[in-house]
Each structure stands twice: as structure tokens, then as C-alpha cells.
Design an enzyme around this catalytic site. Structure first.
Site, short mmCIF file in Angstrom:
data_model
loop_
_atom_site.label_atom_id
_atom_site.label_comp_id
_atom_site.label_asym_id
_atom_site.label_seq_id
_atom_site.Cartn_x
_atom_site.Cartn_y
_atom_site.Cartn_z
N ASP A 162 -9.78 -6.58 -3.79
CA ASP A 162 -9.15 -5.27 -3.65
C ASP A 162 -8.98 -4.59 -5.00
OD1 ASP A 162 -7.66 -3.06 -2.86
OD2 ASP A 162 -5.77 -4.19 -2.75
N SER A 207 0.80 -1.22 0.00
CA SER A 207 0.00 0.00 0.00
C SER A 207 0.84 1.29 0.00
CB SER A 207 -0.96 -0.05 1.20
OG SER A 207 -1.97 0.90 1.08
N HIS A 246 -7.72 -5.49 0.79
CA HIS A 246 -6.50 -4.71 0.57
C HIS A 246 -5.33 -5.22 1.42
CE1 HIS A 246 -4.05 -1.48 -0.82
NE2 HIS A 246 -4.05 -0.84 0.33
#
Length: 210
Positions: A162, A111, A188
Site C-alpha cells: 500500500d 484511511s 490498503h
């Protein structure tokens, strides 16, 4: 922790204090190589400790170091080298690797941490043994020529629930030497949703690296 040594501390990188946790094989056992674990905006190095990733890596013979990124976790007072969502200079992560004497490491990058890992990955002469992007941001900020120039083996990981994972993969698949791990039913932070699958996929990938 049986068979594993762990400690935590602070390093200074480009004038900023960064917190880290380190786990390695115990009793003077040999280390295969180092793994640097980054994290997303809602997480920290503690995530990898609580999930058991640091211990699993050390038990498998790796030196595992997880840092708290600038402005987050226990590095909250550290100033980030770039605004969130913008690529940071590759020199920042290079300095982390040098200071911790990790090189060349495998970098695990979920991320938010893509803003640090991707510029480091594509920097000329970058020393990386492997790259494990987990739905990172900033994949659209790297051009096709730079992706094509990367020789580092990569394991691209994301959850099939995701959207960010799917969109980041459209860019990351330009890496010439990659394999893909898609976790069914995972979101995610797919490593939290499917920790057993995450650890197996990661350790299999690391085992194949020289």
C-alpha cells in the site's frame, strides 16, 4: 453470540444522527476499557462486525463501538463537519466519545477516518488511551510540533503493498510513543487481507495499555 452482548443504535452528535454497533463482554463481566472503531470510505461499522473484530475485542474484555461516519453507511443522511480529505474539527470526535461515554478510548482509524482522528489526537487535552492508525489520510495536514506533543501510545499499521501506508508512515513516525506493524503482502485495507495478523497485533497492543 456466546459470552458477548451486542446491540446497535443511533446517537445524535452536533445535530447529526450517527449509527453505531456495540459489542461488550456478556453476563456483567468487567470491561477493561473502550475501543472506538472508525472506517474507510468504502466501508462502515459492518466491516468490523463481519471481520469478527468487534467480537474478538469483546471476548478479550473490551467494550468495542464502531460508528458509521457522516455521509457513509447507515449515517448517510448525516452532514460531515468537513469536506472529504480535509481535517474535521477535533471537537467532532470528542463529542462522539462523550456521547457514547467511551473515554478515554483507543481509536482505530483506517484511511478516510484520519480526517477525524488526527485532529482529535493532537487537540490540546485530548483524552485518548491509544491510537491505531491504519494508513490514514490527512497525516500531511498535521505539523511536526503537534505530532511531537502527542503522548498517546500508537500502533501504526499498514500493508507493504500500500503506497498510502508507506507515505502516511513518514508522517506518523513522528509520534514519540509508537510501534509499527507492517503486514507483508497486504494492501490498503490490510486488516481484510490478513485478519489473523491484524487481530493478533491489535490485541497484543491493547494488552500492553494500562
Amino acid at each position: 453470540m456466546a459470552g458477548v452482548d451486542q446491540h446497535e443504535g443511533t446517537i445524535q452528535v452536533q445535530g447529526q444522527n450517527l449509527f453505531f454497533r456495540e459489542t461488550r463482554p456478556g453476563s456483567g463481566q468487567p470491561v477493561r476499557f473502550s475501543v472506538l472503531l472508525l472506517h474507510g470510505i468504502r466501508f462502515s461499522s459492518e466491516t468490523w462486525q463481519n471481520l469478527g473484530t468487534l467480537q474478538r475485542l469483546a471476548e478479550a474484555g473490551y467494550r468495542a463501538v464502531a460508528i458509521d461516519l457522516p455521509g457513509l453507511g447507515r449515517s448517510k443522511e448525516a452532514a460531515a463537519p468537513a469536506p472529504i480529505g480535509e481535517p474535521a474539527p477535533g471537537s467532532f470526535l470528542a463529542a462522539v466519545v462523550d456521547t457514547l461515554e467511551l473515554g478515554p478510548p483507543v481509536v482505530i482509524s483506517p484511511s478516510l477516518s484520519g480526517m477525524y482522528s488526527l485532529p482529535f489526537l493532537v487537540a490540546p487535552g485530548s483524552q485518548l488511551r491509544g491510537f491505531v492508525p491504519v494508513a490514514p489520510i490527512c497525516t500531511d495536514k498535521i505539523n511536526a510540533v503537534d505530532y511531537a506533543s502527542v503522548k498517546t501510545p500508537a500502533l501504526i499499521v499498514y500493508g507493504d503493498q500500500d503506497p498510502m501506508g508507506s507515505s502516511s508512515f513518514q508522517h506518523l513516525k513522528q509520534l514519540p510513543n509508537h510501534r509499527v506493524l507492517v503486514m507483508e503482502g497486504a494492501g490498503h485495507p490490510c486488516y481484510l487481507d490478513k485478519p489473523d495478523e491484524w487481530h493478533k497485533g491489535l490485541l497484543d497492543f491493547l494488552q500492553g495499555l494500562a
